[in-house]
Design a protein around this motif. Sequence first.
Motif, PDB file in Angstrom:
ATOM      1  N   LEU A   1       0.826  -1.205   0.000  1.00 54.43           N
ATOM      2  CA  LEU A   1       0.000   0.000   0.000  1.00 54.43           C
ATOM      3  C   LEU A   1       0.860   1.253   0.000  1.00 54.43           C
ATOM      4  N   TYR A   2       1.949   1.232   0.767  1.00 55.68           N
ATOM      5  CA  TYR A   2       2.817   2.395   0.919  1.00 55.68           C
ATOM      6  C   TYR A   2       4.267   1.945   0.751  1.00 55.68           C
TER       7      TYR A   2
ATOM      8  N   ASP B   1       6.917   1.736   3.534  1.00 56.48           N
ATOM      9  CA  ASP B   1       6.906   0.651   4.513  1.00 56.48           C
ATOM     10  C   ASP B   1       8.047  -0.324   4.274  1.00 56.48           C
TER      11      ASP B   1
ATOM     12  N   SER C   1       8.030  11.935   4.510  1.00 53.64           N
ATOM     13  CA  SER C   1       6.615  11.535   4.535  1.00 53.64           C
ATOM     14  C   SER C   1       6.342  10.279   3.709  1.00 53.64           C
TER      15      SER C   1
ATOM     16  N   HIS D   1       4.312   7.987   6.578  1.00 48.13           N
ATOM     17  CA  HIS D   1       3.077   8.411   5.904  1.00 48.13           C
ATOM     18  C   HIS D   1       1.928   8.530   6.898  1.00 48.13           C
ATOM     19  N   GLU D   2       0.930   9.276   6.510  1.00 49.06           N
ATOM     20  CA  GLU D   2      -0.184   9.593   7.419  1.00 49.06           C
ATOM     21  C   GLU D   2      -1.022   8.388   7.829  1.00 49.06           C
ATOM     22  N   HIS D   3      -0.876   7.274   7.148  1.00 48.64           N
ATOM     23  CA  HIS D   3      -1.678   6.087   7.472  1.00 48.64           C
ATOM     24  C   HIS D   3      -0.950   5.126   8.414  1.00 48.64           C
ATOM     25  N   GLY D   4       0.216   5.517   8.873  1.00 48.09           N
ATOM     26  CA  GLY D   4       0.981   4.666   9.779  1.00 48.09           C
ATOM     27  C   GLY D   4       1.329   5.395  11.057  1.00 48.09           C
ATOM     28  N   TYR D   5       2.042   4.712  11.923  1.00 49.16           N
ATOM     29  CA  TYR D   5       2.597   5.297  13.138  1.00 49.16           C
ATOM     30  C   TYR D   5       1.533   5.828  14.093  1.00 49.16           C
ATOM     31  N   LYS D   6       0.378   5.172  14.086  1.00 49.34           N
ATOM     32  CA  LYS D   6      -0.718   5.480  15.013  1.00 49.34           C
ATOM     33  C   LYS D   6      -1.044   6.968  15.043  1.00 49.34           C
ATOM     34  N   GLY D   7      -1.022   7.578  13.860  1.00 45.29           N
ATOM     35  CA  GLY D   7      -1.363   8.997  13.742  1.00 45.29           C
ATOM     36  C   GLY D   7      -0.238   9.944  14.125  1.00 45.29           C
TER      37      GLY D   7
ATOM     38  N   SER E   1       2.829  10.277  12.596  1.00 46.52           N
ATOM     39  CA  SER E   1       3.878  10.396  11.579  1.00 46.52           C
ATOM     40  C   SER E   1       4.430  11.816  11.481  1.00 46.52           C
TER      41      SER E   1
END
Length: 173
Positions: free
Chosen positions: A57-58, A61, A113, A117-123, A125
Motif C-alpha cells: 500500500l505504501y 513501509d 513523509s 506516511h499519514e496512514h501509519g505510526y498510530k497517527g 507520523s
Amino acid sequence: MQATSIAEEKERLITLLVNFLQEIGLTIRFAAEEEPGFLPGIHIRNGGLSIDPERILYPGDILHEAGHLATLPHSIRCELDGKLPDTDTHRSAELMTLAWSYAAALHLKIPASVVFHEHGYKGGSQNLIDNFEQGRVIGLPMLQYYEMAYDEQNAKRLGVRPFPYMVSWICLK
C-alpha cells in the motif's frame, strides 16, 4: 494529465528502495504473498524481505521493515523467518528503525513523509518527522551503540559526519 501516474510513482519508489537495500547487503526477493503480513505486501523471509509489489500500500513501509532487519545483529537477522523477535534487542530496534528509516529517506532524497506516511505510526507520523527535522533523534543512542551513526559530539571525536549520516547501514555486531 499527470506527468507520472500513481502506479508509476509507486513502481519507481519500490525500485529505488529495493536497489538501495540490495546495495547495502540485505536480501530482497519478489514473490506473491498470499498470507497477510504485519504490513501488506512485505514479509520477512530467511533474514531478508519478500516483497509483493501488487499488495504494497505504501512503498515507504519497505524502508521501515528493512530498518528492522538492518539494525539487528547479524546473528539474529539471519535467523529470522516470518516475524521479528520479541526480545529487548528488538524493542530498542523499533526506535533505531525510526532513525534508520529517516536517514535512509534523506540519503535517497525522498520526502520523510514517504516513510512516515499519514496512514501509519498510530497517527504520529508528522510528529516523528517534526522531531527528526528539529534534531530530536529518537533511536540515536542505540545506533551509536551499534556503531552505525553518531551524534554531533561523538561524530566530531571520531572524525565522521553526524546523523543523519550513517557510518554503516547494517549492524555489524
